[in-house]
Design a protein around this motif. Structure first.
Motif, PDB file in Angstrom:
ATOM      1  N   CYS A  39     -12.423 -29.292 -40.699  1.00  0.00           N
ATOM      2  CA  CYS A  39     -12.774 -29.330 -41.904  1.00  0.00           C
ATOM      3  C   CYS A  39     -14.404 -28.829 -41.993  1.00  0.00           C
ATOM      4  O   CYS A  39     -15.043 -29.157 -41.075  1.00  0.00           O
ATOM      5  CB  CYS A  39     -12.766 -30.583 -42.691  1.00  0.00           C
ATOM      6  N   SER A  59     -16.434 -30.091 -43.688  1.00  0.00           N
ATOM      7  CA  SER A  59     -17.467 -31.435 -43.733  1.00  0.00           C
ATOM      8  C   SER A  59     -17.804 -31.929 -42.283  1.00  0.00           C
ATOM      9  O   SER A  59     -18.750 -32.607 -41.894  1.00  0.00           O
ATOM     10  CB  SER A  59     -17.043 -32.470 -44.537  1.00  0.00           C
ATOM     11  N   HIS A  94     -11.307 -35.203 -39.006  1.00  0.00           N
ATOM     12  CA  HIS A  94     -10.386 -36.433 -39.869  1.00  0.00           C
ATOM     13  C   HIS A  94      -9.162 -35.764 -40.429  1.00  0.00           C
ATOM     14  O   HIS A  94      -8.685 -36.175 -41.520  1.00  0.00           O
ATOM     15  CB  HIS A  94     -11.393 -36.929 -41.019  1.00  0.00           C
ATOM     16  N   GLU A  95      -8.516 -34.747 -39.629  1.00  0.00           N
ATOM     17  CA  GLU A  95      -7.359 -34.370 -40.182  1.00  0.00           C
ATOM     18  C   GLU A  95      -6.587 -34.320 -38.900  1.00  0.00           C
ATOM     19  O   GLU A  95      -6.149 -33.489 -38.190  1.00  0.00           O
ATOM     20  CB  GLU A  95      -7.406 -32.781 -40.388  1.00  0.00           C
ATOM     21  N   CYS A 151      -9.089 -39.324 -43.782  1.00  0.00           N
ATOM     22  CA  CYS A 151     -10.629 -39.322 -43.758  1.00  0.00           C
ATOM     23  C   CYS A 151     -11.244 -40.667 -43.731  1.00  0.00           C
ATOM     24  O   CYS A 151     -12.619 -40.911 -43.611  1.00  0.00           O
ATOM     25  CB  CYS A 151     -11.130 -38.880 -45.166  1.00  0.00           C
ATOM     26  N   CYS A 199      -6.700 -33.998 -45.058  1.00  0.00           N
ATOM     27  CA  CYS A 199      -7.932 -33.737 -45.927  1.00  0.00           C
ATOM     28  C   CYS A 199      -7.783 -32.905 -46.954  1.00  0.00           C
ATOM     29  O   CYS A 199      -7.773 -32.898 -48.042  1.00  0.00           O
ATOM     30  CB  CYS A 199      -9.175 -33.595 -44.862  1.00  0.00           C
ATOM     31  N   ARG A 202      -7.097 -22.492 -41.928  1.00  0.00           N
ATOM     32  CA  ARG A 202      -7.570 -23.661 -41.478  1.00  0.00           C
ATOM     33  C   ARG A 202      -7.652 -23.490 -39.708  1.00  0.00           C
ATOM     34  O   ARG A 202      -6.408 -23.248 -39.483  1.00  0.00           O
ATOM     35  CB  ARG A 202      -6.913 -24.921 -41.861  1.00  0.00           C
TER      36      ARG A 202
HETATM   37 ZN    ZN Z   1     -12.190 -33.061 -44.583  1.00  0.00          ZN
END
Ligand code: ZN
Length: 347
Positions: free
Chosen positions: A41, A43, A63-64, A89, A157, A337
């Motif tokens: 991600c 982030s 966090h995925e 997340c 996420c 992704r």
């Molecule tokens: Zn994320």
């Protein structure tokens, strides 16, 4: 304590590198998960590079998270060894205040994020760029059997980040929805809004991803570089979800909304968002924000994706390619992704 292997940022300026750390001893209500895949991600990059100014190191991002249950505590009832599960997340939240029942825990103080956070007891949390994770049962999600595990990872996420506002602002038949940006978040917005029955328009800088957008479910695709887009589409949309973090002409986008339309931010631009009252007042328009979704809503999203056969479009990488992948995410050079194959940790 079990030893976990992963990749960590040791400070904001260094590339991610192999890292060994301890996971907590599983408690009665814990699920131990062998991580198979983890999405990348944007982030993760912001935090690994301390671009939000809240980072603690060493940091294992991610966090995925998807994987298989390795072990369960004695009080766990929802999961058994071998189940296909995910973690998004956050891994804990406020359990005391009354609003807990509203299933909006992502907005409450006390949220414990999956990495770069601190658990009750003061231990830093470490994320999914690792071989296993120990998570309370209440924060573990079930992945529908028909979804490929690797392509399901970004749902945790990117998927919920789009699903929640689409549901909250009632995207569906008869509604015209625009998705700004055709990246990791945007492409999920296209798939989800289309599956909900809305008429979907992508507003992207150029038409370079038009073919993909239409294939994924968009009905229309416009380049925002072309000023005619903004004249042609004025007053068109019930809902616009902005997935980009760039500085854009907010007033021009607000002007694309119908009466009572909503512009919802899920991307987070660095600078304040300048909005003219005349972009809102004469048409009772709103500008709002939305952040991920509750555990209940995340499970609902996963089940919805299972029913509609929706997963992310992914590029698989090995963990050793993570630093190069970060550079490509920053350049928006990914369709759509990156997902890390955690088997590569052992290689
Ligand atoms: Zn994320």
């Amino acid at each position: 304590m079990a030893i976990a292997r992963g990749y960590a940022a040791t400070d904001a300026s260094k590339p991610l590198a192999p890292f060994t750390f301890e996971r907590r001893e599983p408690r009665d209500d814990d699920v131990v998960i062998d991580i198979k895949y983890c999405g990348v991600c944007h982030s993760d990059i912001h935090q690994a590079r301390d671009e939000w100014g809240n980072s603690t190191f060493p940091m294992v991002p991610g966090h995925e998270i998807v994987g298989l249950v390795r072990a369960v505590g004695s009080k766990v009832t929802k999961f058994k060894i071998g189940d296909r599960v995910g973690v998004g997340c956050f891994v804990d939240s406020c359990t005391t205040c009354a609003t807990r029942d509203l299933d909006l825990e992502q907005y409450l103080p006390g949220l414990v994020v999956t990495y770069n956070g601190v658990e009750a007891g003061g231990t830093p949390t470490q994320g999914g760029y690792s071989d296993h994770i120990v998570v309370k049962e209440g924060y573990v999600l079930s992945i529908p059997e028909n979804l490929p595990l690797d392509a399901a990872a970004p749902l945790l996420c990117a998927g919920i980040t789009l699903y929640s506002p689409l549901r909250h602002w009632e995207a569906g038949p008869g509604k015209k929805v625009a998705i700004v940006g055709m990246g990791g978040l945007g492409h999920m917005g296209v798939k989800l809004a289309h599956a909900m029955g809305a008429e979907v328009t992508v507003l992207s800088q150029t038409l370079s991803k038009k073919e993909d957008g239409l294939k994924l479910g968009a009905d229309h695709y416009y380049a925002t570089k072309d000023p005619e887009t903004f004249t042609k589409l004025a007053g068109s949309f019930d809902l616009i979800i902005c997935t980009v973090a760039a500085e854009i002409d907010w007033n021009a986008y607000l002007n694309l909304l119908k009466i009572d339309g909503d512009l919802v931010l899920v991307g987070i631009p660095e600078n304040p968002v300048p909005v003219h009252a005349f972009s809102l007042v004469p048409a009772r328009r709103s500008i709002s924000g939305s952040m991920i979704g509750s555990i209940k809503e995340t499970q609902e999203m996963l089940d919805f994706c299972g029913e509609h056969g929706i997963a992310s479009e992914i590029e698989m990488i090995e963990i050793g390619q993570i630093n190069e992948a970060y550079e490509r995410v920053v350049r928006s050079d990914v369709r759509y992704r990156f997902v890390i194959d955690m088997a590569s940790l052992k290689a």
